[in-house]
Write a protein that holds these residues in place. Structure first.
Motif, mmCIF file in Angstrom:
data_model
loop_
_atom_site.group_PDB
_atom_site.id
_atom_site.type_symbol
_atom_site.label_atom_id
_atom_site.label_comp_id
_atom_site.label_asym_id
_atom_site.label_seq_id
_atom_site.Cartn_x
_atom_site.Cartn_y
_atom_site.Cartn_z
ATOM 1 N N MET A 1 0.839 -1.196 0.000
ATOM 2 C CA MET A 1 0.000 0.000 0.000
ATOM 3 C C MET A 1 0.876 1.248 0.000
ATOM 4 S SD MET A 1 -2.927 1.176 2.749
ATOM 5 C CE MET A 1 -3.834 -0.360 2.537
ATOM 6 N N ILE A 2 0.476 2.247 -0.774
ATOM 7 C CA ILE A 2 1.222 3.497 -0.847
ATOM 8 C C ILE A 2 1.064 4.271 0.456
ATOM 9 C CG2 ILE A 2 1.190 5.801 -1.917
ATOM 10 C CD1 ILE A 2 0.695 4.406 -4.585
ATOM 11 N N THR A 3 2.171 4.831 0.926
ATOM 12 C CA THR A 3 2.156 5.750 2.053
ATOM 13 C C THR A 3 2.495 7.138 1.542
ATOM 14 O OG1 THR A 3 2.810 4.059 3.659
ATOM 15 C CG2 THR A 3 3.198 6.356 4.277
ATOM 16 N N VAL A 4 1.642 8.101 1.843
ATOM 17 C CA VAL A 4 1.911 9.494 1.524
ATOM 18 C C VAL A 4 2.561 10.129 2.741
ATOM 19 C CG1 VAL A 4 0.942 11.713 0.828
ATOM 20 C CG2 VAL A 4 -0.092 9.592 0.000
ATOM 21 N N LEU A 19 -5.331 10.300 -4.984
ATOM 22 C CA LEU A 19 -5.690 8.983 -4.456
ATOM 23 C C LEU A 19 -7.165 8.923 -4.084
ATOM 24 C CD1 LEU A 19 -2.449 8.456 -2.380
ATOM 25 C CD2 LEU A 19 -3.189 7.008 -4.286
ATOM 26 N N TYR A 26 -4.823 3.928 0.899
ATOM 27 C CA TYR A 26 -3.457 4.425 1.100
ATOM 28 C C TYR A 26 -3.311 4.774 2.571
ATOM 29 C CZ TYR A 26 -5.615 9.086 1.002
ATOM 30 O OH TYR A 26 -6.406 10.189 1.257
ATOM 31 N N GLU A 27 -2.090 4.995 2.975
ATOM 32 C CA GLU A 27 -1.795 5.412 4.340
ATOM 33 C C GLU A 27 -1.182 6.801 4.318
ATOM 34 O OE1 GLU A 27 0.785 2.338 5.761
ATOM 35 O OE2 GLU A 27 -0.873 0.976 6.243
ATOM 36 N N ILE A 56 6.292 9.818 -1.578
ATOM 37 C CA ILE A 56 5.539 8.621 -1.223
ATOM 38 C C ILE A 56 6.509 7.465 -1.021
ATOM 39 C CG2 ILE A 56 3.480 9.330 -2.504
ATOM 40 C CD1 ILE A 56 4.288 7.111 -4.602
ATOM 41 N N ASP A 58 6.309 3.050 -1.330
ATOM 42 C CA ASP A 58 5.510 1.899 -1.762
ATOM 43 C C ASP A 58 6.414 0.681 -1.653
ATOM 44 O OD1 ASP A 58 3.553 0.275 -2.767
ATOM 45 O OD2 ASP A 58 3.727 0.943 -4.840
ATOM 46 N N ILE A 73 1.519 6.508 -9.779
ATOM 47 C CA ILE A 73 0.236 6.041 -9.260
ATOM 48 C C ILE A 73 -0.722 5.706 -10.397
ATOM 49 C CG2 ILE A 73 -1.819 6.742 -7.967
ATOM 50 C CD1 ILE A 73 0.087 8.332 -6.117
#
Length: 223
Positions: A1-4, A19, A26-27, A56, A58, A73
């Motif tokens: 999961m992508i983290t911003v 997103l 996403y987190e 980000i 990932d 993304i």
């Protein structure tokens, strides 16, 4: 999961909005700016060698730079409709605004902030001299270029609802931040009604409202 990695009052609001428009999980990891300098804290700068926002992660990948992140993304979601199809009538407009926003407009807004701080950060007895110097540079270089850019955006928004056509695209997600900054830092004064209406449409989108709520109060730096 992508983290911003979400630095407050920064360009990372764009990635949250993207997103949310995609409706994918996403987190968020929140970072506060340094109270004395307004810069990113040291733990944010350690994320990547260049230390800029947005960033980000990932898995093992750490990726900064707005347009690189947006393309990364969207590549993961090829069925999304936020990039006009190659060969379509809207594609060239999309490509222009997607890249001109960061390549041409954002540097002008940064220059505007730097020039203001060149005056506000010097000792008070030097401010009249600095104001005179900065004023000449702004009049000769900065203001004509910003006016040309805003006038072109105003003209384009007279042709269509969004920058690339009548459907929202990633170019709008990138540009939205710039226009919010310009509204605060430069002011429109009723001169750009199409841009003002465009910002209203942007702010009314459920995905933008959700991104803003997750981001926290967004206050573009005026000076």
């Amino acid at each position: 999961m992508i983290t911003v990695h979400n630095l407050e009052n920064s360009q990372s609001i764009r990635i949250l909005w993207l997103l949310e428009e995609l409706g994918v999980p996403y987190e968020i990891k929140q970072y506060k700016r340094d109270a004395a300098t307004d810069l990113a804290p040291s733990d944010y700068k350690r994320l990547h060698q260049i230390g800029t926002s947005p960033t980000i992660s990932d898995g093992d990948l750490v990726l900064p730079e707005t347009n690189a992140i947006v393309d990364y993304i969207l590549d993961k979601h090829p069925n999304a409709t936020l990039r006009p199809e190659p060969g379509s009538e809207e594609r060239a407009r999309y490509l222009f605004w997607f890249h001109a926003t960061q390549g041409s407009f954002m540097p002008l807004l940064l220059d505007s902030l730097i020039f203001k701080r060149m005056i506000s950060k010097v000792p008070f007895f030097l401010r009249p001299v600095m104001s005179a110097v900065v004023g000449k540079v702004r009049a000769a270089y900065l203001e004509p270029r910003i006016t040309r850019m805003l006038s072109f955006i105003e003209e384009e928004l007279g042709r269509s609802t969004w920058l690339a056509g009548d459907s929202l695209s990633a170019a709008d997600i990138v540009m939205g931040y710039c226009l919010e900054v310009a509204e605060v830092r430069i002011g429109f004064g009723g001169q750009y009604p199409n841009i003002t209406a465009y910002l209203g449409r942007m702010r009314s989108r459920p995905a933008y409202k959700t991104a803003l709520a997750k981001n926290g109060a967004f206050r573009p730096f005026a000076s």
